[in-house]
Scaffold this motif. Structure first.
Motif, PDB file in Angstrom:
ATOM      1  N   LEU A   1       0.892  -1.088   0.136  1.00  0.00           N
ATOM      2  CA  LEU A   1      -0.115  -0.012   0.087  1.00  0.00           C
ATOM      3  C   LEU A   1       0.743   1.326   0.088  1.00  0.00           C
ATOM      4  CD1 LEU A   1      -2.992  -1.065   2.446  1.00  0.00           C
ATOM      5  CD2 LEU A   1      -3.079  -0.645  -0.155  1.00  0.00           C
TER       6      LEU A   1
ATOM      7  N   MET B   1       2.331   1.928  -3.350  1.00  0.00           N
ATOM      8  CA  MET B   1       1.178   2.587  -4.137  1.00  0.00           C
ATOM      9  C   MET B   1       1.084   4.039  -3.836  1.00  0.00           C
ATOM     10  SD  MET B   1      -1.624  -0.393  -4.036  1.00  0.00           S
ATOM     11  CE  MET B   1      -2.634  -0.183  -5.682  1.00  0.00           C
ATOM     12  N   ALA B   2       1.040   4.389  -2.497  1.00  0.00           N
ATOM     13  CA  ALA B   2       0.863   5.690  -2.248  1.00  0.00           C
ATOM     14  C   ALA B   2       2.043   6.564  -2.789  1.00  0.00           C
ATOM     15  CB  ALA B   2       0.418   5.770  -0.668  1.00  0.00           C
TER      16      ALA B   2
ATOM     17  N   PHE C   1       3.811   6.149  -5.244  1.00  0.00           N
ATOM     18  CA  PHE C   1       3.972   6.254  -6.565  1.00  0.00           C
ATOM     19  C   PHE C   1       2.826   7.061  -6.830  1.00  0.00           C
ATOM     20  CE2 PHE C   1       2.868   4.879 -10.858  1.00  0.00           C
ATOM     21  CZ  PHE C   1       4.249   4.920 -11.295  1.00  0.00           C
ATOM     22  N   ALA C   2       1.848   7.141  -6.393  1.00  0.00           N
ATOM     23  CA  ALA C   2       0.458   7.915  -6.815  1.00  0.00           C
ATOM     24  C   ALA C   2       0.936   9.405  -6.189  1.00  0.00           C
ATOM     25  CB  ALA C   2      -0.614   7.575  -5.797  1.00  0.00           C
TER      26      ALA C   2
ATOM     27  N   PHE D   1       0.660  11.830  -9.509  1.00  0.00           N
ATOM     28  CA  PHE D   1      -0.347  12.857  -9.603  1.00  0.00           C
ATOM     29  C   PHE D   1      -0.472  13.808  -8.766  1.00  0.00           C
ATOM     30  CE2 PHE D   1      -1.809   8.222 -10.105  1.00  0.00           C
ATOM     31  CZ  PHE D   1      -1.593   8.045 -11.465  1.00  0.00           C
TER      32      PHE D   1
ATOM     33  N   LEU E   1      -2.214  15.167  -5.962  1.00  0.00           N
ATOM     34  CA  LEU E   1      -3.230  14.957  -5.012  1.00  0.00           C
ATOM     35  C   LEU E   1      -3.308  15.711  -3.797  1.00  0.00           C
ATOM     36  CD1 LEU E   1      -2.248  11.042  -4.940  1.00  0.00           C
ATOM     37  CD2 LEU E   1      -4.148  12.146  -6.199  1.00  0.00           C
TER      38      LEU E   1
ATOM     39  N   LEU F   1      -4.657  12.453  -0.211  1.00  0.00           N
ATOM     40  CA  LEU F   1      -3.862  11.375   0.243  1.00  0.00           C
ATOM     41  C   LEU F   1      -2.371  11.768   0.765  1.00  0.00           C
ATOM     42  CD1 LEU F   1      -3.328   8.134  -0.033  1.00  0.00           C
ATOM     43  CD2 LEU F   1      -2.056   8.605  -2.369  1.00  0.00           C
TER      44      LEU F   1
ATOM     45  N   LEU G   1      -3.402  12.466   4.417  1.00  0.00           N
ATOM     46  CA  LEU G   1      -3.700  10.960   5.373  1.00  0.00           C
ATOM     47  C   LEU G   1      -2.407  10.558   5.384  1.00  0.00           C
ATOM     48  CD1 LEU G   1      -6.936   9.840   3.693  1.00  0.00           C
ATOM     49  CD2 LEU G   1      -6.582  10.518   5.993  1.00  0.00           C
TER      50      LEU G   1
ATOM     51  N   LEU H   1       2.244   2.427   6.538  1.00  0.00           N
ATOM     52  CA  LEU H   1       2.134   2.694   5.387  1.00  0.00           C
ATOM     53  C   LEU H   1       2.768   4.102   4.994  1.00  0.00           C
ATOM     54  CD1 LEU H   1      -1.478   2.605   4.097  1.00  0.00           C
ATOM     55  CD2 LEU H   1       0.053   4.174   3.085  1.00  0.00           C
TER      56      LEU H   1
END
Lengths: 297, 258
Positions: free
Chosen positions: B78, B81-82, B84-85, B89, B91, B94, B97, B138
């Motif tokens: 997870l 992914m976070a 990378f995101a 992007f 954001l 996210l 958080l 995370l």
């Protein structure tokens, strides 16, 4: 399938899972705590039902009662103030210890610099409880330190003192655990200073003292603010250090929050205390960010 | 050239002594042939032998290991992914958080998760501990992975795409191998954070499960016994190895934790 649609699907698939997880296990719990601070305590601890159906229909059980209790009893304001003082003294002590160390590391040649940084980080990664426990040994009534100190005091005709389970022990623990948080941002800042500035100051006749106070220190202020925030915020809410080193004298707000949730089981009031702590921590973080920005311009 | 005065190395040295002496004292006393942590009597391995037969401690160690393995595995996936995101992007929610659990005092995360699990009607125990550990590990993985991505040459992925690779294929065969050291370092950090965590575990464990830090806390709270020195020394050794490996893989990884 269009490219734009595919791109947004890709974005959704990558962002979605961590976002959902953090919303579920951080966002929602935080909101529940906000709501819990407005609820009534249950008959046997915990929370009273959120709504009740009586003869006059269903009504929500929400009130500002716990907030009222917090603001009417000066004991809790005093505890917050005391925790604030502990955190403040900790931050100042950490700054005094960390500054020479950060300066030394920043002025060391490359290879040695990496090693010195690693040596600051390593103890930080060892278990938090063990680092606190170590001070229980060092400050304990039978320790070499305590006995030596009391022998010296006896020589001066002063009654023996206890070190463990005192506010002093809490401060030592707080400083010890949070020191790396101060060293690293300071070092990250000092590392970027151009040595030519100091040479220029020297050529213009500045002595070592004035070079430090008029060049190095003002330039390092963003690092000082960052480090102070990083030490202050976790120190403010800590409960394990006063719990293990403080005895009855050294209680901080974190201990009372723990007590409200696990012992007294007054969850609404525990949530109120947590809310005040959250607001306090966020306000301080905001303040540090503001100061940091102002000095950078 | 300015003359380096002697007080700076001296002050620095004393601070290092302050950082290390307490830990070395714990290690030294773990070999001390006395029940009291007050003076050196003689060398013994007795306290390590006692550990081997300490049922509650072994149980807690098993729990800690299982929790850390599951929590670090899930939070690595997870968190990658976070990270990378957050890199790819623009954001808003996210990053907030991801960073908030790291920025606020730990006790707040602990008590809000306690409320959450109890209101859900969950029995506190291994599952609630693991779910909580994933939540706070995370973010650390995300930060390490993101910083690794920021140091990566973007044109390599673009080249793969130009040569006809699908986005997934380009990620799996080009990006992922390049950021792998960051991912592994993040995983080791998550494992260390999980196995060392006390505060959040304290609130989410209930009476159902104990972990090594909880067990150490109970022992230290009631009566200090030399077994605590032995288990502490072993735990320090484990952390030391994990962290040194992580720092070899990704030098920036460690600083993001502190």
């Amino acid at each position: 399938m269009s490219a734009a649609w595919r791109a947004s699907l890709q974005r959704f698939l990558i962002t979605g899972p961590p976002l959902v997880y953090l919303l579920l296990f951080f966002g929602i719990p935080t909101l529940i705590m906000v709501l819990a601070s407005l609820r009534l305590p249950g008959e046997f601890g915990g929370l009273a039902p959120l709504w009740e159906t009586g003869p006059s229909g269903t009504e929500l059980n929400l009130s500002l009662e716990s907030y009222g209790r917090f603001f009417s009893d000066s004991l809790y304001a005093w505890l917050f103030f005391k925790s604030f003082l502990y955190a403040l003294v900790t931050a100042v002590a950490c700054l005094l210890l960390a500054y020479p160390l950060a300066l030394l590391i920043a002025r060391s040649p490359g290879k040695r610099r990496d090693l010195l940084v690693l040596l600051v980080i390593l103890p930080f990664w060892s278990n938090f409880l063990i680092r606190v426990y170590a001070w229980m040994i060092i400050l304990g009534p039978e320790s070499v330190l305590t006995r030596t100190l009391n022998a010296l005091l006896a020589g001066l005709g002063i009654a023996p003192v206890e070190l463990l389970f005192t506010p002093f022990a809490v401060l030592v623990g707080l400083v010890y655990v949070h020191l790396p948080f101060m060293v690293l941002p300071l070092f990250a800042n000092l590392e970027k200073h151009d040595p030519a500035l100091l040479d220029a100051a020297q050529d213009l006749g500045a002595g070592a003292w004035s070079r430090f106070w008029r060049v190095t220190f003002p330039l390092s202020l963003p690092g000082v603010y960052a480090g102070t925030a990083l030490v202050f915020i976790p120190a403010f809410g800590i409960f394990a250090i006063p719990d293990l080193l403080g005895g009855t004298q050294g209680i901080m707000i974190g201990n009372v929050i723990k007590q409200q949730f696990l012992d007294t089981r007054d969850w609404p009031f525990g949530s109120v205390l947590s809310m005040v702590l959250t607001v306090g921590a966020l306000a301080l973080a905001g303040l540090a960010a503001l100061f940091g920005r102002r000095t950078r311009v | 050239m300015r003359k380096n005065s002697l007080w700076l190395p001296l002050a620095g040295f004393l601070v290092y002594v302050f950082l290390y002496a307490p830990l070395l004292i714990v290690v030294a006393f773990s070999f001390n042939d006395s029940r009291l942590n007050s003076q050196w009597v003689g060398f013994t391995l007795e306290w390590y032998r006692v550990l081997l037969h300490h049922e509650a401690m072994l149980q807690a160690a098993g729990n800690s290991l299982l929790i850390a393995l599951v929590a670090s595995a899930v939070s690595t996936v997870l968190g990658t992914m976070a990270g990378f995101a957050m890199y790819r992007f623009r954001l808003r929610v996210l990053p907030l958080l991801v960073l908030a659990p790291i920025a606020i005092p730990e006790i707040l995360t602990g008590v809000s998760l306690l409320l959450f699990f109890v209101l859900l009607g969950m029995t506190l125990g291994m599952v609630s501990i693991i779910l909580s550990h994933i939540a706070f590990c995370l973010g650390f993985v995300a930060i390490v992975v993101r910083s690794r991505l920021a140091g990566m040459d973007e044109s390599l992925t673009e080249a793969a795409r130009d040569l006809g690779a699908t986005p997934w294929c380009a990620f799996r065969r080009v990006t992922l191998p390049l950021i792998m050291p960051g991912v592994v370092a993040g995983a080791l950090m998550a494992f260390t954070l999980s196995i060392d965590d006390f505060v959040i575990t304290f609130f989410t464990a209930g009476v159902g499960a104990s972990t090594l830090p909880l067990q150490i806390y109970t022992m230290v709270k009631t009566s200090v016994t030399p077994e605590v020195n032995a288990i502490s020394s072993l735990l320090m050794l484990l952390t030391l190895v994990l962290i040194l490996v992580a720092s070899k893989l990704s030098p920036s990884a460690l600083r993001s934790g502190a």
